[in-house]
Motif scaffolding. Structure first.
Motif, mmCIF file in Angstrom:
data_model
loop_
_atom_site.group_PDB
_atom_site.id
_atom_site.type_symbol
_atom_site.label_atom_id
_atom_site.label_comp_id
_atom_site.label_asym_id
_atom_site.label_seq_id
_atom_site.Cartn_x
_atom_site.Cartn_y
_atom_site.Cartn_z
ATOM 1 N N ASN A 260 0.167 -0.897 0.063
ATOM 2 C CA ASN A 260 -0.099 -0.330 0.259
ATOM 3 C C ASN A 260 0.662 1.211 0.128
ATOM 4 N N VAL A 261 1.175 1.523 -1.620
ATOM 5 C CA VAL A 261 1.603 2.971 -1.220
ATOM 6 C C VAL A 261 2.776 2.531 -2.742
ATOM 7 N N LYS A 262 3.713 1.814 -2.151
ATOM 8 C CA LYS A 262 4.698 1.799 -3.316
ATOM 9 C C LYS A 262 4.063 0.828 -3.934
ATOM 10 N N ARG A 263 3.827 0.118 -4.093
ATOM 11 C CA ARG A 263 2.447 -0.678 -5.580
ATOM 12 C C ARG A 263 1.283 -0.081 -5.613
ATOM 13 N N LEU A 264 0.269 -0.756 -4.549
ATOM 14 C CA LEU A 264 -1.419 0.012 -4.792
ATOM 15 C C LEU A 264 -0.822 1.258 -4.247
ATOM 16 N N ARG A 265 -0.956 2.764 -5.244
ATOM 17 C CA ARG A 265 -0.314 3.983 -4.641
ATOM 18 C C ARG A 265 -1.249 5.122 -5.535
ATOM 19 N N PRO A 266 -2.145 5.771 -4.978
ATOM 20 C CA PRO A 266 -2.871 7.127 -5.614
ATOM 21 C C PRO A 266 -1.508 7.323 -6.743
ATOM 22 N N ILE A 267 -2.893 7.540 -7.391
ATOM 23 C CA ILE A 267 -1.721 8.269 -9.353
ATOM 24 C C ILE A 267 -0.748 8.812 -9.361
ATOM 25 N N ALA A 268 -0.732 10.076 -8.423
ATOM 26 C CA ALA A 268 -0.109 10.858 -8.484
ATOM 27 C C ALA A 268 1.145 10.887 -7.304
ATOM 28 N N LEU A 269 1.472 9.668 -7.263
ATOM 29 C CA LEU A 269 1.999 9.357 -6.047
ATOM 30 C C LEU A 269 3.448 8.749 -6.715
ATOM 31 N N GLY A 270 4.081 9.164 -8.517
ATOM 32 C CA GLY A 270 4.687 8.424 -9.231
ATOM 33 C C GLY A 270 3.987 8.282 -10.275
ATOM 34 N N PRO A 271 4.742 8.065 -11.931
ATOM 35 C CA PRO A 271 6.048 8.846 -11.508
ATOM 36 C C PRO A 271 6.420 10.147 -10.604
ATOM 37 N N PHE A 272 7.608 10.744 -9.839
ATOM 38 C CA PHE A 272 7.344 11.499 -9.307
ATOM 39 C C PHE A 272 7.926 13.052 -9.762
ATOM 40 N N TYR B 207 -3.925 4.423 -8.499
ATOM 41 C CA TYR B 207 -5.503 4.749 -8.662
ATOM 42 C C TYR B 207 -5.712 5.745 -8.591
ATOM 43 N N THR B 208 -7.007 5.885 -9.166
ATOM 44 C CA THR B 208 -8.244 7.651 -8.962
ATOM 45 C C THR B 208 -8.523 6.929 -7.424
ATOM 46 N N ASP B 209 -9.012 8.465 -7.217
ATOM 47 C CA ASP B 209 -10.326 8.211 -5.870
ATOM 48 C C ASP B 209 -11.554 7.239 -6.336
ATOM 49 N N ALA B 210 -11.887 7.642 -7.735
ATOM 50 C CA ALA B 210 -13.334 7.501 -8.179
ATOM 51 C C ALA B 210 -12.987 5.840 -8.268
ATOM 52 N N GLU B 211 -11.716 5.483 -9.004
ATOM 53 C CA GLU B 211 -11.606 3.597 -9.747
ATOM 54 C C GLU B 211 -11.149 3.544 -8.258
ATOM 55 N N PHE B 212 -10.675 3.418 -7.058
ATOM 56 C CA PHE B 212 -10.779 3.024 -5.536
ATOM 57 C C PHE B 212 -12.583 2.656 -4.759
ATOM 58 N N LYS B 213 -13.119 4.082 -5.235
ATOM 59 C CA LYS B 213 -14.591 3.928 -5.131
ATOM 60 C C LYS B 213 -15.170 2.246 -5.164
ATOM 61 N N ALA B 214 -14.835 2.902 -7.294
ATOM 62 C CA ALA B 214 -15.825 1.673 -7.977
ATOM 63 C C ALA B 214 -14.703 -0.244 -7.020
ATOM 64 N N MET B 215 -13.907 -0.022 -7.186
ATOM 65 C CA MET B 215 -14.220 -1.193 -7.335
ATOM 66 C C MET B 215 -14.711 -1.908 -5.751
#
Length: 580
Positions: free
Chosen positions: A293-305, A432-440
């Motif tokens: 959680n963060v290093k692989r499963l991450r918000p879309i803004a957090l990489g590439p940096f 992921y985007t916030d919308a994609e997380f909510k959809a899942m």
């Protein structure tokens, strides 16, 4: 066909050009007692240009604050073909080296490192901790180029630990496939004690600096259990090896996640108590869960940096808050805590949110977005105006877990969401985007989470914890902890004076105008010196109502508080209320 061949030829030439550039670093320590690292950087195979820009990151991933690492750089110089080259600093973190179209440059600079934290480099005569984003520079436009790092230990130092890949046949020399990997790989140099264990088929190295009363055999067993439980959730451990760098201080704490390593701060003599030992394992669980959680499963803004600027996201409540929630889940699943302690930890997190006035002002998503300007820069009013994405996200994780379990009659949980999002990220090769997380979440649970998002993530609604705990068969009620005791809302600190350190929003102290930094002189005419004689110190939780004269008051009474503000005496009258 000609167009396809042309594109293929262009790609081949581009890749060939990239591979021709060779970047290497050598780090040594001539004056570790003065807290300096000496860095030599060699870049070969540069395209024919008039100059090369070298840049240092302004922040380090995982710590959402612009730290301006370039401020620690000294004596920057360059040579081209063995001769001094002109150097010009063109931005706060960019040095321009004029190389007259030469293919090779050599750069030397020093880095001052004397800030103890898991996020910043620190060097003294006993060891060197290199937080890579604050040590290494990269040529502009070459963030995806590989590099090597050679460490030259000082004196009798004989250990180097890092998540970087070792270069075969070259002692203390390491390889990074690109600068994202290099900046995500801290390095510990010194005489640290090193032990290892294998869990989930992965070799784990633990580098302990600073000594301590830890039992390494016990740690091997318990840390391995945490690793196994985290791996069970995702069904996959993505590393070939993993490194724990642990800094044991007289009073240490904190952690920072990395791609295949972590840095942990610990109190060296706290391992001998169950509370201290559990605290360390909680930190291990938190930072290790970040492996996914963060290093692989991450918000879309957090990489590439973008290493020059802030990287904004509204999803730190999942990245960090959910990780706080899962640290408790990993501990109980690993047998490192019991059910009572687990529930107390959960309730404690819930109480933090409920009792923080800022939770009614700032949402979880807003707290995430504003991490760069608020999260790492709290002031005396932060509790009134903001909420931590750690604590709010932990509570959201609990509520979401219970909602999913209730909707699926126990067939699914937040674990299923996390695993599905992890797998989806591997396929999409992005965050992921916030919308994609909510959809899942909605896909796994089979119900709508729109109102949930509106209330608890994008909004500041009161938490309906009675409803959610009822899903788990737990009867919960909200009660005032001390209903008959007076409440002022003013917290105190003691130095040379007894000073107001905080004033809670809408409390009696807030309404009557008691200020942070007011020095308390007397209570109802009784000098503060007399008041303090029966107060036990140090007392980090000291409040105005803990003073003897006020403790005797009843709800509704009025007390006269004499303070000094800006050198002038002033009297405030505080009307006591019940604690809200």
């Amino acid at each position: 066909m000609k167009k396809i061949l042309g594109i293929a030829l262009l790609l081949t030439l581009t890749m060939a050009a990239k591979s021709q550039v060779k970047i290497g670093f050598e780090v040594s320590f001539k004056e570790p007692q003065a807290h300096y690292a000496e860095v030599e950087m060699n870049v070969a195979g540069i395209a024919a240009k008039d100059y090369v820009d070298l840049k240092m990151p302004v922040w380090t991933p995982g710590s959402y604050l612009v730290r301006e690492f370039a401020k620690n750089v000294e004596d920057f110089s360059a040579t081209v073909n063995g001769k001094p080259a002109k150097v010009q600093k063109v931005t706060k973190n960019t040095w321009r080296v004029f190389n007259a179209k030469a293919a090779t440059i050599k750069v030397n600079y020093r880095v001052y490192a004397f800030e103890i934290s898991v996020r910043t480099a620190f060097i003294d005569e006993s060891h060197a901790f290199l937080s890579s984003a604050g040590i290494f520079m990269y040529p502009a436009g070459m963030i995806k180029n590989p590099s090597t790092v050679k460490i030259v230990p000082f004196g009798n130092w004989d250990q180097v630990n890092t998540g970087l890949e070792p270069v075969a046949g070259q002692k203390f020399t390491y390889y990074a496939s690109d600068f994202d990997v290099l900046f995500d790989s801290p390095i510990e140099v010194g005489n640290q004690e090193v032990f290892e264990f294998t869990a989930a088929g992965v070799k784990h190295i633990v580098a302990m600096y600073g000594g301590g009363n830890y039992d390494k055999e016990r740690l091997k067993v318990d840390m391995a259990k945490i690793v196994e439980e985290g791996t069970k959730i995702f069904g996959d451990n993505p590393n070939k090896h993993y490194t724990f760098i642990v800094h044991n201080y007289n009073n240490g704490g904190g952690g920072l996640e990395h791609l295949n390593s972590t840095v942990l701060g610990a109190t060296r003599n706290a391992y001998g108590t169950e509370r201290g030992y559990k605290s360390f394992l909680s930190l291990v669980a938190h930072e290790y869960f970040h492996l996914w959680n963060v290093k692989r499963l991450r918000p879309i803004a957090l990489g590439p940096f973008d290493y020059d600027n802030e990287n904004y996201t509204t999803n730190l409540w999942t990245a960090e808050g959910f990780t706080s929630y899962y640290e408790n889940k990993l501990l109980i699943r690993a047998g490192a805590t019991n059910q009572t302690t687990f529930l107390n930890d959960i309730i404690g997190g819930l109480g933090t949110v409920i009792n923080t006035p800022g939770s009614k002002v700032q949402s979880a998503s807003s707290s995430s977005f504003d991490a760069w300007i608020i999260g790492y820069r709290p002031n005396e009013n932060s509790k009134n105006s903001a909420i931590s994405y750690y604590s709010k996200g932990e509570v959201v994780g609990l509520l979401m877990d219970l909602e999913i379990a209730n909707a699926t009659k126990g067939a699914k949980s937040l674990d299923d969401v996390m695993k599905a999002m992890y797998e989806e990220g591997k396929v999409k090769k992005r965050g992921y985007t916030d919308a994609e997380f909510k959809a899942m979440v909605e896909k796994i649970s089979g119900i709508s989470f729109t109102k949930f998002w509106e209330k608890y993530i994008d909004g500041t609604a009161d938490i309906d914890f009675e409803k959610f705990f009822a899903y788990a068969g737990i009867e919960a009620t909200k009660e005032i902890a001390s209903p008959n005791k007076p409440y002022t809302g003013a917290s105190l600190k003691v130095d040379r004076m007894v000073t107001v350190s905080g004033v809670a929003r809408n409390s009696p102290a807030w309404v009557q105008g008691l200020n942070v930094n007011d020095d308390i002189l007397a209570i109802d005419g009784v000098s503060i010196a007399d008041e303090m004689r029966s107060v036990r110190l140090p007392n980090p939780g000291l409040t105005l109502e803990a003073l003897p004269t006020i403790a005797k008051k009843q709800v509704g009474d009025v007390v006269e508080v004499t303070v000094k503000r800006d050198g002038l005496e002033k009297e405030d009258f505080v009307n006591f209320e019940r604690k809200p």
